[in-house]
Motif scaffolding. Structure first.
Motif, PDB file in Angstrom:
ATOM      1  N   ALA A 151      57.356  23.332  81.189  1.00 48.81           N
ATOM      2  CA  ALA A 151      57.506  23.187  82.646  1.00 48.81           C
ATOM      3  C   ALA A 151      58.961  23.157  83.091  1.00 48.81           C
ATOM      4  N   THR A 152      59.865  22.708  82.223  1.00 43.31           N
ATOM      5  CA  THR A 152      61.278  22.570  82.624  1.00 43.31           C
ATOM      6  C   THR A 152      62.110  23.813  82.319  1.00 43.31           C
ATOM      7  N   GLN A 206      58.373  25.904  90.717  1.00 49.12           N
ATOM      8  CA  GLN A 206      56.938  25.640  90.605  1.00 49.12           C
ATOM      9  C   GLN A 206      56.694  24.133  90.476  1.00 49.12           C
ATOM     10  N   PRO A 207      55.852  23.540  91.334  1.00 45.31           N
ATOM     11  CA  PRO A 207      55.580  22.102  91.246  1.00 45.31           C
ATOM     12  C   PRO A 207      54.643  21.771  90.079  1.00 45.31           C
ATOM     13  N   THR A 236      45.697  24.421  98.128  1.00 43.48           N
ATOM     14  CA  THR A 236      45.362  25.205  99.322  1.00 43.48           C
ATOM     15  C   THR A 236      46.607  25.668 100.053  1.00 43.48           C
ATOM     16  N   SER A 237      47.670  24.852 100.039  1.00 44.69           N
ATOM     17  CA  SER A 237      48.857  25.134 100.852  1.00 44.69           C
ATOM     18  C   SER A 237      50.056  25.665 100.078  1.00 44.69           C
ATOM     19  N   ARG A 238      50.085  25.437  98.745  1.00 39.90           N
ATOM     20  CA  ARG A 238      51.267  25.832  97.969  1.00 39.90           C
ATOM     21  C   ARG A 238      50.861  26.741  96.821  1.00 39.90           C
ATOM     22  N   PRO A 239      51.601  27.819  96.587  1.00 39.90           N
ATOM     23  CA  PRO A 239      51.285  28.704  95.467  1.00 39.90           C
ATOM     24  C   PRO A 239      51.892  28.183  94.157  1.00 39.90           C
ATOM     25  N   GLY A 246      47.261  28.739  91.148  1.00 47.74           N
ATOM     26  CA  GLY A 246      47.489  27.421  90.585  1.00 47.74           C
ATOM     27  C   GLY A 246      46.823  27.271  89.227  1.00 47.74           C
ATOM     28  N   SER A 247      47.141  26.156  88.542  1.00 48.47           N
ATOM     29  CA  SER A 247      46.579  25.895  87.215  1.00 48.47           C
ATOM     30  C   SER A 247      46.282  24.413  87.049  1.00 48.47           C
ATOM     31  N   ILE A 248      45.245  24.110  86.259  1.00 43.82           N
ATOM     32  CA  ILE A 248      44.932  22.748  85.851  1.00 43.82           C
ATOM     33  C   ILE A 248      45.003  22.695  84.330  1.00 43.82           C
ATOM     34  N   VAL A 249      45.817  21.771  83.786  1.00 46.90           N
ATOM     35  CA  VAL A 249      45.930  21.587  82.345  1.00 46.90           C
ATOM     36  C   VAL A 249      45.205  20.298  81.984  1.00 46.90           C
ATOM     37  N   LEU A 250      44.229  20.393  81.070  1.00 44.00           N
ATOM     38  CA  LEU A 250      43.443  19.245  80.629  1.00 44.00           C
ATOM     39  C   LEU A 250      43.863  18.881  79.205  1.00 44.00           C
ATOM     40  N   ILE A 251      44.538  17.748  79.031  1.00 41.10           N
ATOM     41  CA  ILE A 251      44.951  17.270  77.707  1.00 41.10           C
ATOM     42  C   ILE A 251      43.903  16.270  77.227  1.00 41.10           C
ATOM     43  N   THR A 252      43.205  16.596  76.147  1.00 43.58           N
ATOM     44  CA  THR A 252      42.107  15.761  75.683  1.00 43.58           C
ATOM     45  C   THR A 252      41.882  15.962  74.193  1.00 43.58           C
TER      46      THR A 252
END
Length: 521
Positions: free
Chosen positions: A40-41, A48-49, A86-89, A123-129
């Protein structure tokens, strides 16, 4: 298996492709968070947030670690992310170890809806499990696995830890020592490895002998092992009488077991299959090897592997072998292996599948788990197990010859009688013990030791009692001579003798060529 660098590259490509759901499976949460933060850095992602949610800290900015909102609930974090998607890419939400990802539940469907919102705006969702992810959710994206550190990554961790403590405590390790320590630490997490190293430093110095001590310290992490039984060694397990050919061979394998094999095509020793007459030291040899090599000993109980349900036996076997890889370096003892791998005519096919699993692991595993398998009835073993290349060698343990019997008698006399035997008496006992197995000699001298204990000491022991005890001992070679001779005939033709001399052929026996071990100079 994917290492840290491979997993980081995969995650980077998935985020670049803006995959809506990325499942990151691992048991090392902190190491996974470091991996995500490194990706991410990168400079190209500064715009990108990235937000991260944990139960302990709530929703925070991944880079700055600042709190995003006061609501620390998972529902609040997901509502915030929904508004942002919804508001940010190109926004990314990281959820750390959320509960209930395994099945089709209200929560997993909520995450799936959130992923569709993310997908609509890159957007993306990362699931750490460390748990499985419901297939309906996983099909919306990609998955990757962060395995335990490999040898190179473990070496960097060990080297970094030592560098941090130079000048704090004396450190005797050089690079080769650190390499060996890294291989011994394979199978543990990065955090566990740091804890083990910190324990050594806490003693006030890092000595060369601490490299081997890591194997013993690592063993304490695995207190409850599926399919494996930890065998605690006693002082009586440290010595084996006779079997000099086997012992010489094992000395060379011990050197290879602890050698640095990087840059070669060599693999650690696989193990040895000991077949032969019951009671002649096969099982005791497994304990003696673990003691002399200073490695933990685990027993694979083949009886506990077999289950009554379809697939249960194979699952238990796979779990046991995976555990053996994790606890390595170790000695893996499989006693009477023929009882566990016999049954090729089983209509269920479970025995054949277990055999296939074991042979594949024996052939392909790169861990330093040295197998010591013993067998009495070799006729029950599957032929593919005896093929050259499965085990490093097949040794036949025969009835001890006079010189071996002398060594065994002296060993057990000192142990049970607590005195040195008279040379003339030893020679007489050697003659009387013709046809005895090592266990027969031990049983006789154990009886002598009991008499010494009850009679007030070795000085009151009548020599005739010792002789009478041997005379009254009837070994298996006399009670069941046909079975013993059949076993000896098989070993005479198909295996390397474990003792110092060749087995004397029985009258009329075949004069087939014998195999010998070339020890080298």
């Amino acid at each position: 298996m994917p290492n840290y660098a491979d997993s980081r590259a995969d995650l980077d490509s998935y985020l670049t492709a803006r995959v809506p759901v990325i499942g990151l499976r691992t048991i090392e949460q902190q190491r996974a968070l470091r991996l995500v933060k490194e990706v991410a850095t990168q400079p190209r992602r500064t715009s990108q947030p990235f937000w991260i949610y944990t139960r302990a800290t709530g929703l925070r900015d991944l880079r700055s670690n600042t709190t995003v909102q006061d609501d620390r609930s998972l529902t609040g974090a997901m509502d915030f992310a929904a508004a942002q998607f919804t508001s940010r890419p190109m926004a990314t939400l990281i959820l750390v170890d959320p509960d209930g990802l395994e099945g089709d539940t209200h929560f997993t469907r909520h995450v799936a809806e959130l992923a569709r919102l993310a997908d609509a705006n890159a957007g993306s969702i990362v699931l750490i499990t460390d748990n499985p992810i419901w297939s309906g959710l996983q099909r919306l994206g990609m998955s990757l696995r962060l395995d335990l550190p490999d040898a190179e990554e473990m070496f960097r961790s060990v080297r970094s830890f030592l560098d941090d403590h130079h000048g704090v405590v004396p450190i005797e390790w050089d690079e080769d020592d650190a390499r060996r320590a890294s291989e011994f630490l394979l199978g543990v997490t990065e955090a566990e490895a740091v804890n083990l190293m910190a324990t050594i430093v806490a003693r006030g110095a890092v000595r060369r002998e601490d490299v081997l001590a890591l194997a013993q310290a690592k063993d304490r992490i695995f207190s409850d092992l599926a399919g494996l039984e930890r065998v605690q060694l006693k002082s009586s397990d440290y010595s084996v009488g006779g079997l000099s050919n086997l012992r010489d061979w094992l000395k060379r394998k011990n050197e290879l077991m602890h050698a640095d094999l990087r840059g070669t095509d060599l693999r650690p020793p696989r193990g040895v299959l000991l077949v032969g007459v019951p009671g002649c030291g096969k099982s005791l040899s497994a304990k003696a090897i673990a003691s002399q090599w200073q490695l933990p000993l685990y027993r694979l109980d083949m009886a506990s592997i077999h289950g009554k349900y379809l697939g249960e036996s194979e699952g238990r076997m796979r779990e046991a072998l995976e555990t053996a890889d994790r606890v390595a370096p170790c000695i893996l003892w499989i006693d009477e292996i023929e009882k566990g791998l016999a049954g090729s005519h089983d209509l269920s096919g479970a025995a054949q599948r277990i055999i296939g699993q074991f042979l594949f692991w024996l052939q392909e595993s790169e861990s330093r788990a040295f197998v010591v398998a013993t067998a009495n009835d070799v006729r029950s073993l599957p032929p593919e197990l005896l093929r050259k290349g499965r085990f490093d060698e097949l040794f036949f343990v025969d009835l001890p010859d006079p010189q071996d019997r002398k060594e065994i008698i002296e060993l057990y006399y000192r142990r049970y009688v607590k005195a040195e035997p008279e040379p003339d008496q030893v020679e007489r006992l050697v003659d009387l013990s013709e046809g005895f197995a090592g266990s027969d000699i031990e049983a006789a001298l154990h009886e002598v030791g009991a008499e010494v204990h009850l009679g007030g000491g070795a000085d009151r022991l009548r020599p005739s009692f010792v002789l009478d005890t041997f005379v009254n001992t009837t070994p298996l070679s006399r009670t069941n001579p046909e079975q013993i001779e059949e076993i000896r005939t098989w070993g005479r033709e198909r295996a390397v003798p474990a003792g110092r001399t060749s087995v004397t052929a029985a009258p009329g026996a075949s004069g087939s060529a014998r195999r010998v071990v070339f020890m080298g100079e």
